[in-house]
Design a protein around this motif. Structure first.
Motif, short mmCIF file in Angstrom:
data_model
loop_
_atom_site.label_atom_id
_atom_site.label_comp_id
_atom_site.label_asym_id
_atom_site.label_seq_id
_atom_site.Cartn_x
_atom_site.Cartn_y
_atom_site.Cartn_z
N ASP A 263 7.96 6.52 -11.62
CA ASP A 263 9.13 5.70 -11.29
C ASP A 263 9.22 5.42 -9.79
N ILE A 264 8.71 6.34 -8.99
CA ILE A 264 8.82 6.19 -7.53
C ILE A 264 7.93 5.07 -7.01
N GLN B 23 6.66 12.33 -0.33
CA GLN B 23 7.75 12.42 0.64
C GLN B 23 9.05 11.91 0.04
N TYR B 24 8.96 10.80 -0.71
CA TYR B 24 10.17 10.27 -1.35
C TYR B 24 10.73 11.28 -2.35
N ARG C 269 7.19 0.09 -3.93
CA ARG C 269 6.54 -1.22 -3.84
C ARG C 269 7.57 -2.32 -3.64
N ARG C 270 8.66 -2.25 -4.42
CA ARG C 270 9.71 -3.26 -4.28
C ARG C 270 10.34 -3.22 -2.89
N ILE D 214 0.86 -1.19 0.00
CA ILE D 214 0.00 0.00 0.00
C ILE D 214 0.90 1.24 0.00
N ILE D 215 0.88 1.95 -1.11
CA ILE D 215 1.71 3.16 -1.27
C ILE D 215 0.77 4.35 -1.39
#
Length: 333
Positions: free
Chosen positions: A298-299, A172-173, A304-305, A164-165
């Motif tokens: 891309d984030i 924030q990233y 997720r990974r 869950i993103i």
């Protein structure tokens, strides 16, 4: 300690590792195996760990060091191999319960790749023998490894889907890693690609066909429509769009063509082993930061990974606790 001043090849390292299990010195000639850990009631032998290290040996083509330095150099490899061997046992048990099957041709492909890490067949056989493996036991080990890998990948894919993103996580990233999204120059690129066989005559025919398409586009035909209809590139469905490309992203000679091509011009026909290409730059941007709306694409998979890997480690730690692991020897000496 006796000082080794000769170059020690990877197969000598393998022999050295095995010899240490006998008397603790490199001078030993007789291999004596022993239990170094256990996973439940399943013993892990010293030779099992050496065999797990086998694929790493090809990367150490030459080392010049004392026996003491050799042990210090190899101990981290031993510990990593021991951890992999323990995880292999756990995952193999899961794979067996799930009925995972690995085709024989996949095993042979892996063996072929492994052989390429060695300079010749004799070196491969020497290292194989030194680690206590035979061709049949190597195949069995690889089969078990691939079964275990199948389970690992399946669990990681499951955890990626379940991750869950939130939008705030993405934002924030982006804020914390803005420097990663800065660029000096970037290019919005379309590519037209026709794959070609190795046969010289047929390659010439493909080149001519692509040149005819290039002329049509230069005369006013729609690049996007023709790419969707005729290009062999994976981006064909997007009208040949590669999106934003940075210097170095493309293989040669495409990269060199990109750097010298003006916007809205077609490149010359460019040849690679795979076939023939030409490019068109839609837009050039010099210096800036990728906008958040682009960067988030891309984030999200990156987060997720990362979340999936954390979940996988929690899952594996739970299995390890259930497996009653005991480590009796965590170093070569």
């Amino acid at each position: 300690m006796k000082n080794f001043k000769s170059l020690i090849s990877f197969c000598a390292i393998a022999i050295y590792l095995i010899s240490l299990s006998s008397t603790g010195t490199a001078a030993a000639a007789t291999f004596v195996d022993g239990v170094v850990a256990s996973v439940g009631r399943d013993p892990v032998l010293y030779s099992d760990v050496m065999q797990e290290m086998f694929s790493e040996l090809g990367d150490r083509s030459s080392l010049e060091m004392s026996e003491e330095d050799m042990v210090q150099h190899l101990n981290p490899l031993y510990k990593e191999a021991l951890e992999r061997e323990i995880e292999l046992r756990i995952l193999f048990k899961e794979a067996t319960a799930l009925g995972v099957v690995v085709p024989d041709d996949k095993i042979e492909d892996r063996i072929s790749d492994l052989k390429k890490q060695f300079p010749n067949a004799e070196a491969f056989r020497t290292a194989l023998n030194a680690t206590g493996l035979t061709p049949s036991t190597l195949r069995e080990r690889i089969r078990r490894q691939m079964m275990a890998y199948t389970v690992r990948m399946s669990k990681q894919q499951q955890f990626e889907k379940e991750a869950i993103i939130s939008e705030s996580d993405l934002a924030q990233y982006f804020q914390d890693h803005k420097s990663e999204f800065k660029f000096e120059t970037r290019y919005l690129v379309r590519r037209f690609f026709l794959k070609a066989p190795f046969d010289a005559k047929k390659r010439d025919e493909v080149r001519q066909r692509l040149n005819d398409i290039r002329i049509r586009i230069k005369d006013g035909a729609d690049f996007t429509a023709l790419a969707k209809e005729m290009s062999d590139g994976p981006e064909a469905s997007e009208g040949g769009s590669l999106g934003w490309v940075l210097p170095g992203d493309l293989v040669e000679p495409l990269n060199s063509a990109l750097l010298s091509l003006p916007a809205n011009e077609l490149s010359d026909i460019l040849e690679t082993d795979f076939g023939f290409h030409f490019l068109r730059i839609e837009e050039i941007q010099t210096e800036g930061t990728t906008p958040y709306e682009e960067a988030r694409i891309d984030i999200e998979p990156l987060l997720r990974r990362k979340q999936a890997e954390e979940q996988y480690r929690r899952w594996m730690n739970l299995l390890r606790q259930r497996s009653e692991i005991r480590i009796l020897r965590d170093a070569i000496q």
